[in-house]
Write an enzyme that holds these catalytic residues in place. Structure first.
Site, PDB file in Angstrom:
ATOM      1  N   SER A 319       0.848  -1.161  -0.115  1.00  0.00           N
ATOM      2  CA  SER A 319       0.051   0.147   0.138  1.00  0.00           C
ATOM      3  C   SER A 319       0.873   1.265  -0.043  1.00  0.00           C
ATOM      4  O   SER A 319       1.510   1.475  -0.956  1.00  0.00           O
ATOM      5  CB  SER A 319      -0.894  -0.063   1.206  1.00  0.00           C
ATOM      6  OG  SER A 319      -1.816   0.968   1.314  1.00  0.00           O
ATOM      7  N   ASP A 330      10.426   5.006  -9.839  1.00  0.00           N
ATOM      8  CA  ASP A 330      10.162   5.583 -10.888  1.00  0.00           C
ATOM      9  C   ASP A 330      10.895   6.825 -11.312  1.00  0.00           C
ATOM     10  O   ASP A 330      11.209   7.122 -12.403  1.00  0.00           O
ATOM     11  CB  ASP A 330       8.685   5.833 -10.881  1.00  0.00           C
ATOM     12  CG  ASP A 330       7.800   4.721 -11.198  1.00  0.00           C
ATOM     13  OD1 ASP A 330       8.214   3.587 -11.545  1.00  0.00           O
ATOM     14  OD2 ASP A 330       6.416   4.944 -10.956  1.00  0.00           O
ATOM     15  N   LYS A 344      -0.597  -4.305  -3.376  1.00  0.00           N
ATOM     16  CA  LYS A 344      -2.113  -3.551  -3.145  1.00  0.00           C
ATOM     17  C   LYS A 344      -1.957  -2.226  -3.624  1.00  0.00           C
ATOM     18  O   LYS A 344      -1.501  -1.052  -3.360  1.00  0.00           O
ATOM     19  CB  LYS A 344      -2.039  -3.259  -1.614  1.00  0.00           C
ATOM     20  CG  LYS A 344      -3.554  -2.807  -1.149  1.00  0.00           C
ATOM     21  CD  LYS A 344      -3.554  -2.606   0.378  1.00  0.00           C
ATOM     22  CE  LYS A 344      -4.973  -2.175   0.706  1.00  0.00           C
ATOM     23  NZ  LYS A 344      -5.128  -0.837   0.516  1.00  0.00           N
TER      24      LYS A 344
END
Length: 597
Positions: A319, A330, A344
């Protein structure tokens, strides 16, 4: 007759209130239908209106059927019906068809919700566990009521506010221990080595559970932060720890997110902001309702956007932890070390319900800066047994990081350096689950007033020998995987009538004895792993949770791997700048945070 009339009025009243509330819901359904934007004319508007009315009718029909069934059961069922249980079971069954994160929270469970979101509750400040039919004090938090009152690990709670606790579950005792700050609580505990029961009065206080459970310097140059939660204030705690470590000379950082199950999305954005420029998108949410479609950006200048950063992950990292690790991956801002994360990619909101109840409901999926969603399980396509499948590799899509590295959606965050956690040995598992290591640490603390600094304390051969003597009269029998397979073999051989053969029976018994013989001496073969567990448990007796963390760090090979990488600047930068030869699939149709700017 009077009873049935009362029930009928009660149910009708409930249905009336439900229908009034349903008017608000159907208005919301109409609001979901977009206005005609095609320029074709009124025809599309009529279709949309018809769809909305059809939905309204369908919803009202099923609500009326449910209410009628409920009324008839309450009035006509042969035995007395517990109406609260009936509705609760219906709610649970309904929500179980969705995902495990969409749950009903009754007023009685609001204290647990407060712990999950704010990391605080009214109580005594101690972990507890259950064994032998009683609940025991497992680990008091330093400086909180349980610790100040002198409660110790291993204390058996035999009475609580005058009531016998035998047979009570952990949840039942936990609920009794919690309460409004400032209220009194009377415990009677039994302690090993003390003849008479001990009576203790505690005053509950507001317990704030830290998100950052440990931070410190490793090898003079490396800062380390262990983040175990994402409740309110997590971002500020990480910032405070980071600034303190930089003052102590940290020139590189390890952020430990292993087994951090996540929490508040906003706190994840704040943590990413500590290491990235202002104005960058961190996470985008997309749901059915328009107001759930949002992009969250960094809003402040970073604390340090150049500090070399390694993030530790495990299969329990989920999460909000995946937002942090994924966003920093990223942006090629951190190297991820460890295991693939849980996967999740769903966001929940808390919605108010009547009578102080609440509904935690999944309202959107989230997408990190490259445009990928990390959700690994497809709850919208369950099989006939109700099991939700994992998203197959064939449907996973390739995306690019800021620097051009290839990453994939659909199965958590894949680490840049994969390092799996070892499987716990059978002997160690038995020692831990049967509380033998826990009990030995208690006995050791009773005999030794101090152990000195943790950095200089060690489980020597002499200390390990003391533990082996402690275990002589204690049961730690366990079954290995090989023994379980042998049981299956015996069943199969019996089914196939092979056990009637003396040769087969003799061979089977010989194999069984040989496997059993390998268990002898397991405490010596698993000495290293058992010694690590002993060190952590003993350290916790003297230095609480921070002592346990320090002991763990002394023997943590994942932390060592992260330090080695951070010290090797060439390799660190090579990983962050390397471009995978794998070509991504067409992602033009995929939602991307960048497109929200």
């Amino acid at each position: 007759m009077g009873k049935n009339r009362f029930l009928s009025v009660t149910v009708r009243g409930g249905l009336l209130l439900g229908c009034l509330a349903w008017g608000c819901l159907t208005a919301g359904l109409r609001a979901q239908v977009p206005p005609d934007a095609t320029g074709v004319g009124a025809g599309n508007g009529a279709v949309a209106s018809g769809m909305a009315e059809s939905k309204e009718f369908d919803l009202l029909k099923h609500l009326e059927i449910f209410g009628s069934i409920y009324k008839e059961l309450v009035i006509n069922y042969v035995d007395e019906v517990q109406t609260g249980d009936l509705i609760q079971n219906a709610l649970d069954a309904m929500l179980s068809t969705l995902d495990p994160y969409t749950v009903y929270i009754p007023e009685a469970d609001m204290e647990d919700y407060k712990i999950l979101t704010m990391g605080q509750y009214g109580g005594i400040g101690s972990l507890i566990h259950r064994r032998d039919g009683y609940v025991y004090i497992a680990e008091p938090y330093e400086g909180f009521p349980a610790d100040r009152a002198g409660l110790k690990p291993g204390d058996k709670i035999v009475r609580l506010n005058g009531e016998d606790t035998k047979g009570r579950s952990v949840d039942e005792v936990s609920a009794l221990l919690k309460g409004q700050a400032g209220t009194a609580l009377d415990l009677v505990v039994e302690r090993e080595g003390v003849r008479d029961p001990i009576s203790v009065r505690l005053i509950r206080q507001e317990i704030k559970i830290d998100n950052v459970t440990y931070s410190g310097m490793l090898r003079d140059r490396t800062g380390y932060i262990r983040l175990d939660g994402f409740t309110q204030g997590a971002g500020d705690e990480v910032k405070e720890a980071l600034l303190a470590l930089k003052k102590q000379g940290a020139v590189q950082l390890i952020l430990d997110l292993r087994y951090n199950g996540g929490g508040l999305l906003g706190e994840a954005v704040k943590i990413v902001n500590l290491f990235c420029d202002k104005g960058l998108p961190v996470v985008s949410t997309r749901g059915k309702q328009r107001d759930k479609n949002n992009t969250f950006y960094t809003t402040e200048n970073p604390v340090d956007k150049e500090l070399p950063l390694a993030i530790l992950t495990s299969r329990g990292t989920a999460s909000a932890s995946e937002i942090v690790s994924g966003a920093l991956q990223d942006y090629d801002r951190a190297v991820i070390i460890g295991e693939r994360t849980f996967g999740k990619g769903l966001v929940q909101n808390i919605l108010p319900l009547p009578y102080n109840a609440q509904l935690k409901v999944t309202v959107s999926k989230y997408y990190i800066p490259s445009g990928r969603c990390v959700q690994a399980i497809d709850y919208s396509h369950k099989d006939e047994d109700g099991r939700a499948p994992k998203i197959p590799d064939s449907l996973r899509t390739a995306f690019k990081t800021k620097g051009g590295r290839t990453v994939y959606d659909g199965d958590g965050i894949e680490p840049d350096i994969e390092k799996a956690f070892p499987t716990m040995g059978y002997a160690l598992a038995a020692l831990v689950t049967r509380y033998h290591i826990f009990d030995f640490a208690n006995a050791y603390k009773r005999k030794h007033a101090a152990i000195g600094p943790i950095d200089s304390f060690a489980v020597t051969d002499e200390l390990y020998g003391e533990f082996l003597r402690f275990m002589r009269d204690r049961d730690y029998t366990y079954r290995t995987g090989s023994e379980m397979l042998l049981d299956e073999m015996e069943n199969r051989l019996t089914t196939d009538s092979c056990m009637g053969s003396e040769a087969v029976r003799t061979a089977y018994e010989a194999l069984k004895r040989a496997v059993a013989a390998t268990k002898e001496g397991d405490l010596l073969r698993e000495k290293e792993a058992v010694s690590e567990a002993l060190l952590e448990e003993i350290a916790a007796r003297y230095y609480y949770q921070k002592g346990r963390a320090q002991a763990e760090l002394r023997q943590d090979e994942w932390v060592e791997a992260a330090i080695d990488l951070l010290n090797d600047k060439a390799e660190y930068h090579r990983i962050l700048s390397s471009v995978s030869p794998v070509e991504p699939k067409d992602t033009s149709a995929e939602p991307s945070v960048e497109s929200e700017k």
